[in-house]
Scaffold this active site. Structure first.
Site, PDB file in Angstrom:
ATOM      1  N   VAL A  12      17.628 -29.379  34.141  1.00  0.00           N
ATOM      2  CA  VAL A  12      17.916 -30.776  34.253  1.00  0.00           C
ATOM      3  C   VAL A  12      19.151 -30.846  34.873  1.00  0.00           C
ATOM      4  CG1 VAL A  12      17.667 -32.552  34.514  1.00  0.00           C
ATOM      5  CG2 VAL A  12      16.061 -31.119  33.070  1.00  0.00           C
ATOM      6  N   GLY A  13      20.396 -30.201  33.871  1.00  0.00           N
ATOM      7  CA  GLY A  13      21.706 -30.864  34.025  1.00  0.00           C
ATOM      8  C   GLY A  13      22.568 -30.077  35.841  1.00  0.00           C
ATOM      9  N   ILE A 119      19.638 -38.445  28.750  1.00  0.00           N
ATOM     10  CA  ILE A 119      18.202 -37.183  29.390  1.00  0.00           C
ATOM     11  C   ILE A 119      17.553 -36.592  28.894  1.00  0.00           C
ATOM     12  CG2 ILE A 119      16.849 -36.511  31.266  1.00  0.00           C
ATOM     13  CD1 ILE A 119      19.249 -37.120  33.040  1.00  0.00           C
ATOM     14  N   ASN A 121      15.390 -35.097  25.474  1.00  0.00           N
ATOM     15  CA  ASN A 121      14.082 -35.531  25.180  1.00  0.00           C
ATOM     16  C   ASN A 121      13.950 -35.827  23.796  1.00  0.00           C
ATOM     17  OD1 ASN A 121      11.960 -36.590  26.868  1.00  0.00           O
ATOM     18  ND2 ASN A 121      11.995 -34.997  27.355  1.00  0.00           N
ATOM     19  N   HIS A 176       9.427 -42.878  26.297  1.00  0.00           N
ATOM     20  CA  HIS A 176       8.836 -42.334  28.285  1.00  0.00           C
ATOM     21  C   HIS A 176       7.741 -41.278  27.191  1.00  0.00           C
ATOM     22  CE1 HIS A 176      10.525 -38.980  30.654  1.00  0.00           C
ATOM     23  NE2 HIS A 176      10.460 -38.383  29.415  1.00  0.00           N
TER      24      HIS A 176
HETATM   25  N1  LIG Z   1      14.727 -37.996  30.171  1.00  0.00           N
HETATM   26  C1  LIG Z   1      13.748 -37.290  30.947  1.00  0.00           C
HETATM   27  O1  LIG Z   1      12.833 -37.500  31.931  1.00  0.00           O
HETATM   28  C2  LIG Z   1      13.449 -35.410  31.157  1.00  0.00           C
HETATM   29  C3  LIG Z   1      13.063 -34.659  31.843  1.00  0.00           C
HETATM   30  C4  LIG Z   1      13.492 -33.827  31.304  1.00  0.00           C
HETATM   31  C5  LIG Z   1      13.706 -32.667  31.124  1.00  0.00           C
HETATM   32  N2  LIG Z   1      14.144 -33.448  29.220  1.00  0.00           N
HETATM   33  C6  LIG Z   1      14.811 -32.978  28.542  1.00  0.00           C
HETATM   34  O2  LIG Z   1      16.176 -32.873  28.853  1.00  0.00           O
HETATM   35  C7  LIG Z   1      16.849 -31.604  28.073  1.00  0.00           C
HETATM   36  C8  LIG Z   1      17.125 -30.912  28.799  1.00  0.00           C
HETATM   37  O3  LIG Z   1      16.580 -30.103  29.668  1.00  0.00           O
HETATM   38  P1  LIG Z   1      16.613 -28.210  30.331  1.00  0.00           P
HETATM   39  O4  LIG Z   1      15.323 -28.388  30.850  1.00  0.00           O
HETATM   40  O5  LIG Z   1      17.472 -28.500  31.793  1.00  0.00           O
HETATM   41  O6  LIG Z   1      16.783 -27.799  29.304  1.00  0.00           O
HETATM   42  P2  LIG Z   1      17.338 -26.246  29.752  1.00  0.00           P
HETATM   43  O7  LIG Z   1      17.204 -25.408  27.908  1.00  0.00           O
HETATM   44  O8  LIG Z   1      17.255 -25.477  30.827  1.00  0.00           O
HETATM   45  O9  LIG Z   1      18.484 -26.621  29.713  1.00  0.00           O
HETATM   46  C9  LIG Z   1      19.424 -27.293  27.669  1.00  0.00           C
HETATM   47  C10 LIG Z   1      21.087 -27.037  28.098  1.00  0.00           C
HETATM   48  O10 LIG Z   1      21.601 -27.346  26.889  1.00  0.00           O
HETATM   49  C11 LIG Z   1      22.526 -26.802  26.853  1.00  0.00           C
HETATM   50  N3  LIG Z   1      23.033 -26.884  25.601  1.00  0.00           N
HETATM   51  C12 LIG Z   1      22.704 -26.796  24.796  1.00  0.00           C
HETATM   52  N4  LIG Z   1      23.767 -27.387  23.734  1.00  0.00           N
HETATM   53  C13 LIG Z   1      24.437 -27.704  24.044  1.00  0.00           C
HETATM   54  C14 LIG Z   1      26.008 -28.537  23.620  1.00  0.00           C
HETATM   55  N5  LIG Z   1      25.767 -28.271  21.387  1.00  0.00           N
HETATM   56  N6  LIG Z   1      26.858 -28.569  24.565  1.00  0.00           N
HETATM   57  C15 LIG Z   1      26.628 -28.203  25.649  1.00  0.00           C
HETATM   58  N7  LIG Z   1      25.402 -27.599  25.996  1.00  0.00           N
HETATM   59  C16 LIG Z   1      24.250 -27.360  25.165  1.00  0.00           C
HETATM   60  C17 LIG Z   1      22.175 -25.296  27.057  1.00  0.00           C
HETATM   61  O11 LIG Z   1      23.294 -24.116  26.805  1.00  0.00           O
HETATM   62  C18 LIG Z   1      21.112 -24.934  28.293  1.00  0.00           C
HETATM   63  O12 LIG Z   1      22.106 -24.708  28.913  1.00  0.00           O
HETATM   64  C19 LIG Z   1      15.555 -31.564  27.193  1.00  0.00           C
HETATM   65  O13 LIG Z   1      15.691 -32.198  25.674  1.00  0.00           O
HETATM   66  C20 LIG Z   1      14.170 -32.060  28.091  1.00  0.00           C
HETATM   67  O14 LIG Z   1      13.290 -32.250  27.155  1.00  0.00           O
HETATM   68  C21 LIG Z   1      14.662 -35.037  29.774  1.00  0.00           C
END
Ligand SMILES: NC(=O)c1ccc[n+]([C@@H]2O[C@H](COP(=O)([O-])OP(=O)(O)OC[C@H]3O[C@@H](n4cnc5c(N)ncnc54)[C@H](O)[C@@H]3O)[C@@H](O)[C@H]2O)c1
Length: 313
Positions: A12-13, A119, A121, A176
């Site tokens: 997502v990031g 963002i 969850n 959400h």
């Molecule tokens: N709000 C929304 O609409 C929505 C939609 C989709 C996903 N999400 C949520 O977004 C989050 C990310 O999802 P994703 O698919 O990108 O996951 P992902 O695993 O692909 O990415 C998460 C990243 O966070 C990093 N990370 C973990 N701890 C960290 C820290 N202390 N400092 C810096 N980076 C750190 C990890 O190394 C990883 O690269 C999840 O919690 C997911 O549920 C929210």
């Protein structure tokens, strides 16, 4: 110079950062992750698309180096774990609460005036955690969920109508979560025509149901949660803030009596501009929608209570 930091360079990031740079939303987009080299690699890869795609924004990656995020206008928090098939967003709270709190505190040391977009969850609860723990005014804490859920709602409506999704208007409010979000079918339109005049009650119910489980459907297909629409939805929220567009976007925000709720962050339409939340928009909900909203708020409150049980708040 405008600057946005995206914490967590995962699915997502990285997508959010990519859309921000491609659309030249900010002059500089910084991605920060704990995984050694990943954000640097992704930033370099994206920078190598600049002359292919013709954008002038700069992307920077860094491993846990918060100094590189200094003076950001907006900090987007995507760090944490995503759900796997069969999981609810709420099950992520134990791991993600600690991560969200610590990364937000670290980033704000270097960007004390930034607006924070959450963002990770379970997003409404993570937004509430940010509100309660960071000491920022409520206009600077925004949870992104409604922008995504609304885009899914419009997608499913356009599929049912057989029309262009850009010609459909619709909004999802409430929590959400698969059972807490409220797609407002009564207010959705196709070119200004209420969709209630164009689709049967049964078809609209199908659309609403598909929207609510839209994230779970993708998680089942992908084996992890989705990222293209979530990343783009995050970028839409950031763009309205950075460019002071004053767009109305449903976001999770602190309520103080609006919609009959207080001491909670939950999805309602807001105007987003340079101050973050410029205004909470009050919708006239009917009795059924009011009841759904109250139920949704009760469920979000139940998840928020876990923050105390696990000693994060
Ligand atoms: N709000 C929304 O609409 C929505 C939609 C989709 C996903 N999400 C949520 O977004 C989050 C990310 O999802 P994703 O698919 O990108 O996951 P992902 O695993 O692909 O990415 C998460 C990243 O966070 C990093 N990370 C973990 N701890 C960290 C820290 N202390 N400092 C810096 N980076 C750190 C990890 O190394 C990883 O690269 C999840 O919690 C997911 O549920 C929210």
């Amino acid at each position: 110079m405008s600057k946005v930091t995206v914490i967590g360079a995962g699915n997502v990031g990285a997508t959010c950062a990519n859309v921000l740079a491609f659309n030249e939303v900010a002059d500089e987009v910084v991605m920060l992750d704990v995984k050694e080299g990943v954000s640097e690699g992704k930033a370099m890869d994206m920078m190598q698309t600049a002359q292919l795609l013709g954008f002038d924004s700069t992307l920077v990656g860094c491993t846990n180096d918060y100094a590189k995020t200094a003076n950001s206008d907006v900090i987007v928090i995507t760090s944490g774990i995503p759900r796997k098939p069969g999981m609810t967003r709420e099950e992520l709270i134990g791991v993600n609460a600690g991560i969200v709190k610590s990364v937000a505190e670290s980033a704000l040391k270097y960007s004390p005036n930034a607006i924070v977009v959450v963002i990770s969850n379970p997003m409404d609860t993570m937004t509430y955690l940010a509100l309660k723990s960071l000491g920022l005014p409520k206009n600077r804490i925004i949870g992104m969920g409604g922008a995504l859920d609304s885009s899914r709602f419009k997608y499913y409506l356009s599929q049912a109508l057989g029309c262009n999704a850009n010609e459909v208007e619709g909004m999802v409010i409430g929590g959400h979560g698969d059972t807490t979000m409220i797609p407002l079918a009564r207010l959705a339109t196709y070119k200004g025509i209420p969709v209630t005049q164009l689709l049967s009650k049964e078809k609209l119910e199908e659309v609403v149901k598909a929207t609510m489980v839209g994230g779970a459907t993708l998680t089942g297909l992908l084996g992890t949660s989705a990222w293209y629409a979530p990343g783009a939805a995050g970028a839409l929220v950031v763009e309205s803030i950075i460019h002071n567009q004053k767009k109305m976007i449903p976001c999770s925000v602190a309520l103080e009596g609006e919609y009959g709720e207080s001491d909670i962050c939950i999805g309602v339409p807001v105007i987003l501009g340079k101050n973050g939340i410029e205004k909470v928009v009050s919708l006239e909900l009917n009795a059924e929608e009011k009841e759904l909203f109250a139920k949704s708020a009760a469920a979000v409150r139940g998840t928020n209570a876990v923050l105390k049980e696990i000693n994060v708040l």
